[in-house]
Design an enzyme around this catalytic site. Structure first.
Site, PDB file in Angstrom:
ATOM      1  N   ASN A   7       0.873  -1.178   0.000  1.00 42.57           N
ATOM      2  CA  ASN A   7       0.000   0.000   0.000  1.00 42.57           C
ATOM      3  C   ASN A   7       0.906   1.223   0.000  1.00 42.57           C
ATOM      4  O   ASN A   7       1.507   1.543   1.023  1.00 42.57           O
ATOM      5  CB  ASN A   7      -0.896  -0.022   1.243  1.00 42.57           C
ATOM      6  CG  ASN A   7      -1.678   1.267   1.426  1.00 42.57           C
ATOM      7  OD1 ASN A   7      -1.762   2.081   0.504  1.00 42.57           O
ATOM      8  ND2 ASN A   7      -2.267   1.441   2.596  1.00 42.57           N
ATOM      9  N   LYS A   9       0.085   4.257  -0.252  1.00 42.31           N
ATOM     10  CA  LYS A   9      -0.549   5.464   0.294  1.00 42.31           C
ATOM     11  C   LYS A   9      -0.278   6.636  -0.671  1.00 42.31           C
ATOM     12  O   LYS A   9      -0.232   6.415  -1.876  1.00 42.31           O
ATOM     13  CB  LYS A   9      -0.061   5.722   1.718  1.00 42.31           C
ATOM     14  CG  LYS A   9      -0.164   4.448   2.576  1.00 42.31           C
ATOM     15  CD  LYS A   9       0.038   4.642   4.032  1.00 42.31           C
ATOM     16  CE  LYS A   9      -0.111   3.304   4.741  1.00 42.31           C
ATOM     17  NZ  LYS A   9      -0.047   3.403   6.188  1.00 42.31           N
ATOM     18  N   HIS A  85      -9.457   1.122   4.589  1.00 44.18           N
ATOM     19  CA  HIS A  85      -8.178   1.292   5.285  1.00 44.18           C
ATOM     20  C   HIS A  85      -8.376   2.249   6.460  1.00 44.18           C
ATOM     21  O   HIS A  85      -9.175   3.179   6.395  1.00 44.18           O
ATOM     22  CB  HIS A  85      -7.116   1.835   4.330  1.00 44.18           C
ATOM     23  CG  HIS A  85      -5.755   1.854   4.953  1.00 44.18           C
ATOM     24  ND1 HIS A  85      -5.332   2.893   5.733  1.00 44.18           N
ATOM     25  CD2 HIS A  85      -4.763   0.933   4.967  1.00 44.18           C
ATOM     26  CE1 HIS A  85      -4.116   2.607   6.184  1.00 44.18           C
ATOM     27  NE2 HIS A  85      -3.746   1.432   5.731  1.00 44.18           N
ATOM     28  N   GLU A  87      -6.798   4.689   7.529  1.00 41.38           N
ATOM     29  CA  GLU A  87      -6.648   6.136   7.261  1.00 41.38           C
ATOM     30  C   GLU A  87      -7.889   6.698   6.580  1.00 41.38           C
ATOM     31  O   GLU A  87      -8.251   7.858   6.801  1.00 41.38           O
ATOM     32  CB  GLU A  87      -5.371   6.362   6.436  1.00 41.38           C
ATOM     33  CG  GLU A  87      -4.130   6.181   7.312  1.00 41.38           C
ATOM     34  CD  GLU A  87      -2.931   5.572   6.615  1.00 41.38           C
ATOM     35  OE1 GLU A  87      -2.840   5.636   5.383  1.00 41.38           O
ATOM     36  OE2 GLU A  87      -2.072   5.012   7.337  1.00 41.38           O
ATOM     37  N   GLU A 153      -5.770  -5.184  10.290  1.00 41.45           N
ATOM     38  CA  GLU A 153      -4.742  -4.183  10.551  1.00 41.45           C
ATOM     39  C   GLU A 153      -5.018  -3.505  11.891  1.00 41.45           C
ATOM     40  O   GLU A 153      -5.869  -2.602  11.977  1.00 41.45           O
ATOM     41  CB  GLU A 153      -4.746  -3.126   9.441  1.00 41.45           C
ATOM     42  CG  GLU A 153      -4.363  -3.683   8.090  1.00 41.45           C
ATOM     43  CD  GLU A 153      -3.694  -2.624   7.226  1.00 41.45           C
ATOM     44  OE1 GLU A 153      -2.569  -2.860   6.792  1.00 41.45           O
ATOM     45  OE2 GLU A 153      -4.285  -1.554   7.017  1.00 41.45           O
ATOM     46  N   GLY A 159       2.430   1.788  10.890  1.00 40.45           N
ATOM     47  CA  GLY A 159       3.497   2.781  10.795  1.00 40.45           C
ATOM     48  C   GLY A 159       4.210   3.031  12.112  1.00 40.45           C
ATOM     49  O   GLY A 159       5.005   3.958  12.227  1.00 40.45           O
ATOM     50  N   SER A 195       3.165  -2.589  10.279  1.00 44.49           N
ATOM     51  CA  SER A 195       4.587  -2.721  10.646  1.00 44.49           C
ATOM     52  C   SER A 195       5.219  -4.043  10.210  1.00 44.49           C
ATOM     53  O   SER A 195       6.071  -4.583  10.910  1.00 44.49           O
ATOM     54  CB  SER A 195       4.776  -2.482  12.145  1.00 44.49           C
ATOM     55  OG  SER A 195       4.430  -1.144  12.468  1.00 44.49           O
TER      56      SER A 195
HETATM   57  P1  PGA Z   1       2.776   0.000   7.687  1.00 41.48           P
HETATM   58  O1  PGA Z   1       1.336   0.318   7.089  1.00 41.48           O
HETATM   59  O2  PGA Z   1       3.263  -1.277   7.041  1.00 41.48           O
HETATM   60  O3  PGA Z   1       3.602   1.188   7.297  1.00 41.48           O
HETATM   61  O4  PGA Z   1       2.609  -0.154   9.167  1.00 41.48           O
HETATM   62  C1  PGA Z   1       0.410  -0.731   6.852  1.00 41.48           C
HETATM   63  C2  PGA Z   1      -0.838  -0.167   6.228  1.00 41.48           C
HETATM   64  O5  PGA Z   1      -1.222   0.971   6.534  1.00 41.48           O
HETATM   65  O6  PGA Z   1      -1.473  -0.859   5.412  1.00 41.48           O
END
Ligand code: PGA
Length: 233
Positions: A7, A9, A85, A87, A153, A159, A195
């Site tokens: 992803n 983003k 997601h 976000e 998730e 992150g 992560s």
């Molecule tokens: P990350 O994000 O691997 O940077 O923790 C995962 C995601 O938001 O799908």
């Protein structure tokens, strides 16, 4: 065979996507690799990684300025789309119901939705993790036909460089698998996301009911992404 979905983003460039595809062409793997990229990068690009989007409109067409429909995504060559997601849920108010509508639109256009569920830090601290995951799956995953992918998730770990314990991941994935089975979707792949990196990918993917990973930050550079793809055969 595992599913490794990146992803991006709101990061990267179109030329960066071409470079990633070139780097992936040199990787020997049986895993299915997907890159979910910004809308403007989709544009018929092909390569070893199937291309996905990161969101889709819940509407078919019409006066919805700034939105992109599932049919448009399919026409541009997207095979997958992330829906729900964290976000999007946090910044754009996507609820389970909206996420389900988006997943239904994707399915009707022949696109596989990657439906995300997961608890916030507050929900975890309140002991509501399993409740949030359960309502997330029951309310966000459409009933009926068409292949979907579900991604667990934990929102507090995205992150953040931290992951839940293997036992916690196993418990969440087993519950999701049981719910999907009860919905007639027993063969749905379930990804873990948050992560994931080269150093923990093999261990996470060996947990029962973890059929792959959804990777944010570590999917942006081939040096970080390829070790995740090759972590497991
Ligand atoms: P990350 O994000 O691997 O940077 O923790 C995962 C995601 O938001 O799908």
């Amino acid at each position: 065979m595992k599913i490794i979905a990146g992803n991006w983003k709101m990061n990267g460039t179109r030329s960066g996507l071409s470079e990633m595809q070139t780097a992936l062409a040199g990787v020997n793997t049986e895993n299915r690799v997907i890159l979910c990229v910004p809308f403007t990068f989709i544009d018929g690009t092909t390569g070893p990684a199937a291309i996905g989007a990161q969101d889709v409109s819940e509407h078919d067409h019409g006066a919805f300025t700034g939105q992109v429909s599932a049919t448009m995504l399919a026409e541009a060559g997207a095979k997958y789309v992330i829906v729900g997601h964290s976000e999007r849920r946090m910044y754009n108010g996507d609820t389970n119901e909206i996420v389900r509508h988006k997943a239904e639109m994707a399915l009707s256009a022949g696109i596989t939705p990657i439906i995300c569920v997961g608890e916030t830090a507050e929900e975890r601290d309140a002991g509501k993790t399993l409740e949030i995951i359960e309502s997330g799956v029951r309310e966000s995953v459409p009933m009926g036909n068409g292949d979907v992918i579900v991604a667990y998730e934990p929102r507090w770990a995205i992150g953040a460089g931290i992951t839940p314990s293997n036992d916690d991941i196993a418990t969440a994935h087993k519950m999701i698998a049981d719910i999907l089975e009860s919905m007639g979707r027993g063969d749905t792949p379930i990804l873990y996301g948050a992560s994931v990196k080269g150093a923990n990918a093999a261990e996470i993917m060996s947990i029962p009911h973890v059929d792959g990973v959804l990777v944010g930050g570590a999917s942006l550079k081939s040096d970080d992404f390829i070790p995740i793809i090759t972590a497991i055969k």
